[in-house]
Design a protein around this motif. Structure first.
Motif, mmCIF file in Angstrom:
data_model
loop_
_atom_site.group_PDB
_atom_site.id
_atom_site.type_symbol
_atom_site.label_atom_id
_atom_site.label_comp_id
_atom_site.label_asym_id
_atom_site.label_seq_id
_atom_site.Cartn_x
_atom_site.Cartn_y
_atom_site.Cartn_z
ATOM 1 N N LYS A 47 0.789 -1.119 -0.015
ATOM 2 C CA LYS A 47 -0.171 -0.029 -0.046
ATOM 3 C C LYS A 47 0.719 1.211 0.025
ATOM 4 C CE LYS A 47 -3.760 2.389 2.265
ATOM 5 N NZ LYS A 47 -4.635 2.310 3.550
ATOM 6 N N THR A 55 -4.871 -1.853 -1.948
ATOM 7 C CA THR A 55 -5.108 -1.995 -0.420
ATOM 8 C C THR A 55 -5.485 -3.573 -0.098
ATOM 9 O OG1 THR A 55 -7.419 -1.546 -1.066
ATOM 10 C CG2 THR A 55 -6.011 0.339 -0.548
ATOM 11 N N MET A 56 -5.762 -3.607 1.170
ATOM 12 C CA MET A 56 -6.036 -4.960 1.707
ATOM 13 C C MET A 56 -7.284 -5.574 1.116
ATOM 14 S SD MET A 56 -5.732 -7.400 3.498
ATOM 15 C CE MET A 56 -4.828 -7.211 5.067
ATOM 16 N N GLU A 57 -8.260 -4.531 0.797
ATOM 17 C CA GLU A 57 -9.422 -4.895 0.116
ATOM 18 C C GLU A 57 -9.310 -5.334 -1.175
ATOM 19 O OE1 GLU A 57 -9.067 -1.847 1.684
ATOM 20 O OE2 GLU A 57 -10.231 -2.221 3.357
ATOM 21 N N ASP A 58 -8.289 -4.900 -1.957
ATOM 22 C CA ASP A 58 -7.854 -5.608 -3.351
ATOM 23 C C ASP A 58 -7.581 -7.135 -3.212
ATOM 24 O OD1 ASP A 58 -8.602 -2.990 -4.665
ATOM 25 O OD2 ASP A 58 -6.465 -2.318 -3.676
ATOM 26 N N LEU A 60 -8.412 -9.031 -0.723
ATOM 27 C CA LEU A 60 -9.808 -9.869 -0.189
ATOM 28 C C LEU A 60 -10.592 -10.040 -1.169
ATOM 29 C CD1 LEU A 60 -10.301 -8.025 3.200
ATOM 30 C CD2 LEU A 60 -9.353 -10.263 2.801
ATOM 31 N N ALA A 61 -10.973 -9.142 -2.210
ATOM 32 C CA ALA A 61 -11.742 -9.254 -3.154
ATOM 33 C C ALA A 61 -11.155 -10.164 -3.954
ATOM 34 C CB ALA A 61 -11.785 -7.748 -3.955
ATOM 35 N N THR A 64 -11.981 -13.746 -2.421
ATOM 36 C CA THR A 64 -13.227 -14.122 -2.322
ATOM 37 C C THR A 64 -13.741 -14.596 -3.737
ATOM 38 O OG1 THR A 64 -14.086 -12.043 -2.434
ATOM 39 C CG2 THR A 64 -13.803 -12.870 -0.306
#
Length: 66
Positions: A47, A55-58, A60-61, A64
């Motif tokens: 990041k 980011t972390m969300e990238d 995690l997406a 999943t």
């Protein structure tokens, strides 16, 4: 933004990016191949190195969706 997209758009080789954040090139390769999900400390380095564009969300997406 996905790490792969960031590297491509900024014309950065995975080996150079790995050196910039002080990790083994194989670590970045495994992340790009979705063979490994980075730990929180590595996500923080990514990041910071990408100016907050990855980011972390990238990650995690991506996890999943797999």
């Amino acid at each position: 933004m996905k790490l792969e997209q960031y590297l491509k758009e900024n014309d950065i080789k995975p080996v150079a990016f790995a050196a910039a954040i002080d990790v083994a090139p194989s670590t970045i390769t495994r992340i790009l191949r979705r063979e490994r999900t980075p730990q929180i400390d590595l996500v923080a380095k990514i990041k910071a190195a990408t100016g907050g564009q990855v980011t972390m969300e990238d990650f995690l997406a991506a996890e999943t969706a797999a």
